[in-house]
Scaffold this motif. Sequence first.
Motif, short mmCIF file in Angstrom:
data_model
loop_
_atom_site.label_atom_id
_atom_site.label_comp_id
_atom_site.label_asym_id
_atom_site.label_seq_id
_atom_site.Cartn_x
_atom_site.Cartn_y
_atom_site.Cartn_z
N GLY A 17 0.80 -1.22 0.00
CA GLY A 17 0.00 0.00 0.00
C GLY A 17 0.83 1.27 0.00
O GLY A 17 0.30 2.35 0.25
N PHE A 29 -1.73 -3.98 -1.42
CA PHE A 29 -1.65 -4.52 -0.06
C PHE A 29 -1.36 -6.01 -0.14
O PHE A 29 -1.82 -6.70 -1.08
N ASP A 82 -6.23 -0.61 -4.38
CA ASP A 82 -5.95 -0.09 -3.03
C ASP A 82 -7.07 0.83 -2.55
O ASP A 82 -7.45 0.81 -1.38
#
Length: 217
Positions: A17, A29, A82
């Motif tokens: 991230g 992530f 994200d």
Amino acid sequence: MTGTVKCWSCGAEAPGGELCPECGRLQPFPAGTDHWAVLGLERRLGLDRGDLERRFHELNRRFHPDYFRLRSPEEQAISLEDSAAVNTAYRALREPLARVEYLLEREGLGLGGAGQGQPPADLFEEIMEVQEARQELATAGPDQAPALRARLEAARTELDGRRFRTETRLTDLFPRWDAAPEAERRPMLMAMRDQLATRAYLKTVLRDLNAALDRTE
């Protein structure tokens, strides 16, 4: 807090991230990152709503697709991914009861349909009486209907009070769970699951009760 990933662009180790420290490309992530970690939080049930919203807006700006419109298609796709993870995390954590439901799912204790098929033992007789009165109201004549309605409206008030007290008992466990050592947390999660199951059943009964009263107005 989110762990690291292998940068999809240069292969260096990079924080999930975040931008890769070697090539500056945005990273996804890591798989399995929970909602707390996505928002940079410790896994706690007691959260400050203002802090949660501040993190949400900050991360939304960081991952906004407009910032990546001149980057590669891969990086644009990661920004969308994200950003979606941040939105999902915020929605799941902003409400206390949704938060504990998510925690239970993460711990393999998700409620699912449990608690909705059978009434909790301490409510069994009361719920059965309400169900019988509800069925009687559906076919009651003008002489019987007012008394049945009054009985069901009183039951609705009582059951709604029980729902509120159940939610209060549940959220009262939050600070205890946050402060407890790991070895003591599992029994507390089971207690929270029981409260959630009772609440789920009460919500179902109240929904049916409201529908019955609305139909016979």
